[in-house]
Write a protein that holds these residues in place. Structure first.
Motif, PDB file in Angstrom:
ATOM      1  N   TYR A  44      -3.619   5.098  -2.786  1.00 14.07           N
ATOM      2  CA  TYR A  44      -4.319   6.183  -2.674  1.00 14.07           C
ATOM      3  C   TYR A  44      -3.797   7.416  -3.258  1.00 14.07           C
ATOM      4  O   TYR A  44      -2.714   7.686  -2.949  1.00 14.07           O
ATOM      5  CB  TYR A  44      -4.377   6.457  -1.061  1.00 14.07           C
ATOM      6  CG  TYR A  44      -5.022   5.253  -0.475  1.00 14.07           C
ATOM      7  CD1 TYR A  44      -6.639   5.105  -0.067  1.00 14.07           C
ATOM      8  CD2 TYR A  44      -4.360   4.147   0.263  1.00 14.07           C
ATOM      9  CE1 TYR A  44      -7.108   4.144   0.634  1.00 14.07           C
ATOM     10  CE2 TYR A  44      -5.090   3.098   1.081  1.00 14.07           C
ATOM     11  CZ  TYR A  44      -6.481   3.109   1.025  1.00 14.07           C
ATOM     12  OH  TYR A  44      -7.120   2.115   1.814  1.00 14.07           O
TER      13      TYR A  44
ATOM     14  N   THR B  16      -2.532  -1.644  -3.242  1.00 13.95           N
ATOM     15  CA  THR B  16      -3.450  -0.293  -3.302  1.00 13.95           C
ATOM     16  C   THR B  16      -2.764   0.649  -3.236  1.00 13.95           C
ATOM     17  O   THR B  16      -1.810   0.951  -2.762  1.00 13.95           O
ATOM     18  CB  THR B  16      -4.088  -0.450  -1.893  1.00 13.95           C
ATOM     19  OG1 THR B  16      -4.867  -1.957  -1.806  1.00 13.95           O
ATOM     20  CG2 THR B  16      -5.089   0.605  -1.758  1.00 13.95           C
TER      21      THR B  16
ATOM     22  N   LYS C 146     -10.643  12.255  -4.488  1.00 14.82           N
ATOM     23  CA  LYS C 146      -9.827  11.258  -3.930  1.00 14.82           C
ATOM     24  C   LYS C 146     -10.190  10.066  -4.705  1.00 14.82           C
ATOM     25  O   LYS C 146     -11.267   9.753  -4.979  1.00 14.82           O
ATOM     26  CB  LYS C 146      -9.766  11.034  -2.244  1.00 14.82           C
ATOM     27  CG  LYS C 146      -9.342  12.118  -1.596  1.00 14.82           C
ATOM     28  CD  LYS C 146      -9.540  11.975  -0.098  1.00 14.82           C
ATOM     29  CE  LYS C 146      -8.791  12.788   0.755  1.00 14.82           C
ATOM     30  NZ  LYS C 146      -9.292  14.456   0.450  1.00 14.82           N
TER      31      LYS C 146
ATOM     32  N   THR D  41       0.878  -1.284  -0.125  1.00 12.51           N
ATOM     33  CA  THR D  41      -0.041  -0.156  -0.043  1.00 12.51           C
ATOM     34  C   THR D  41       0.850   1.269  -0.067  1.00 12.51           C
ATOM     35  O   THR D  41       2.046   1.355   0.834  1.00 12.51           O
ATOM     36  CB  THR D  41      -0.900   0.088   1.375  1.00 12.51           C
ATOM     37  OG1 THR D  41      -1.655  -1.118   1.218  1.00 12.51           O
ATOM     38  CG2 THR D  41      -1.749   1.235   1.073  1.00 12.51           C
TER      39      THR D  41
ATOM     40  N   MET E 183     -14.956   8.833  -1.582  1.00  6.20           N
ATOM     41  CA  MET E 183     -13.763   8.400  -2.442  1.00  6.20           C
ATOM     42  C   MET E 183     -14.363   7.540  -3.654  1.00  6.20           C
ATOM     43  O   MET E 183     -15.571   6.916  -3.435  1.00  6.20           O
ATOM     44  CB  MET E 183     -12.828   7.774  -1.564  1.00  6.20           C
ATOM     45  CG  MET E 183     -11.633   7.234  -2.157  1.00  6.20           C
ATOM     46  SD  MET E 183     -10.674   6.276  -1.329  1.00  6.20           S
ATOM     47  CE  MET E 183     -10.353   7.279   0.145  1.00  6.20           C
TER      48      MET E 183
ATOM     49  N   THR F 108       0.662   5.861  -0.763  1.00 12.59           N
ATOM     50  CA  THR F 108      -0.100   7.097  -1.000  1.00 12.59           C
ATOM     51  C   THR F 108       0.892   8.130  -1.996  1.00 12.59           C
ATOM     52  O   THR F 108       1.834   8.286  -1.672  1.00 12.59           O
ATOM     53  CB  THR F 108      -0.584   7.649   0.364  1.00 12.59           C
ATOM     54  OG1 THR F 108      -1.173   6.574   1.049  1.00 12.59           O
ATOM     55  CG2 THR F 108      -1.446   8.863   0.126  1.00 12.59           C
TER      56      THR F 108
ATOM     57  N   MET G 195      -9.111   5.558  -4.851  1.00  8.36           N
ATOM     58  CA  MET G 195      -8.236   4.422  -4.468  1.00  8.36           C
ATOM     59  C   MET G 195      -8.497   3.255  -5.365  1.00  8.36           C
ATOM     60  O   MET G 195      -9.338   3.069  -6.087  1.00  8.36           O
ATOM     61  CB  MET G 195      -9.067   3.997  -3.243  1.00  8.36           C
ATOM     62  CG  MET G 195      -7.953   2.596  -2.715  1.00  8.36           C
ATOM     63  SD  MET G 195      -8.920   1.760  -1.178  1.00  8.36           S
ATOM     64  CE  MET G 195     -10.309   1.010  -1.981  1.00  8.36           C
TER      65      MET G 195
END
Length: 208
Positions: free
Chosen positions: A126, A124, A65, A53, A191, A55, A67
């Motif tokens: 963000y 993932t 935003k 993960t 999001m 960002t 994801m």
């Protein structure tokens, strides 16, 4: 005699100082590869240990935003791919690639991130919806590079977006290619969420 001893001490101190400085500089130069400024940015992550993960800078203050998540599979399309590094970079919300320089004077795209898959193959990011220049015909996109353990890195087709109005203007051939890496967006709370699995082949990734 005292003056001679003092002078000798000063010489020793100065000599030791510059020796330490030279060792530190040599240590730094040894840590920076000779091809550092030209190598692919997928290798420029700052974390000592990547996880699945990450960002993108600017996510917290972005108005839209996003994801992006999924699983990277081996070429058999069943086995999760472990220890795969995936790098992304993108324009800001106005469609500009914000360029910066690091401490070693290498230029890089500010809005970027890296992940490394675990045994589950999951990734993932963000981030936020990238913008595009109003006068261009280029689709909104997030650029990607992948590195499979034991193989060289290579560029992947960018992530595109199913709500991009310019898709309708593409030829059928172009549209069929875009669909292969298109993100379908779902609104969850505040999001946008897109799920996209990646399947590795011997030569390049294939997408479901």
């Amino acid at each position: 005699m005292k003056n001679l001893i003092s002078f000798f001490c000063i010489v020793c101190f100065v000599g030791s100082y510059y020796t330490i400085q030279a060792q530190e500089l040599a240590s730094v130069s040894m840590e920076i590869p000779a091809n550092y400024k030209k190598r692919n940015p997928i290798y420029d992550y700052s974390e000592k240990q990547l996880n699945n993960t990450d960002t993108v800078p600017g996510f917290e203050t972005a108005s839209n935003k996003l994801m992006v998540t999924g699983i990277i599979y081996e070429k058999d399309r069943k086995t999760p791919a472990k220890d795969v590094i995936l790098y992304i970079c993108q324009p800001d919300e106005n469609g500009h690639f914000v360029m910066k320089r690091d401490s070693n004077r290498k230029r890089y795209v500010h809005h970027r991130a890296w992940i490394k898959t675990d045994a589950d193959g999951r990734y993932t990011f963000y981030t936020f919806m990238p913008g595009k220049f109003l006068r261009t015909k280029e689709l909104k996109q997030i650029n990607r590079v992948i590195k499979v353990q034991g193989n060289p890195e290579y560029d992947m087709s960018p992530f595109f977006f199913d709500d991009d109005p310019l898709i309708a203007d593409l030829t059928l051939a172009c549209r069929s290619e875009v669909v292969k890496s298109m993100l379908r967006l779902d609104k969850k709370g505040t999001m946008q969420v897109a799920t996209r699995d990646i399947y590795l082949s011997e030569s390049r990734p294939e997408f479901n």
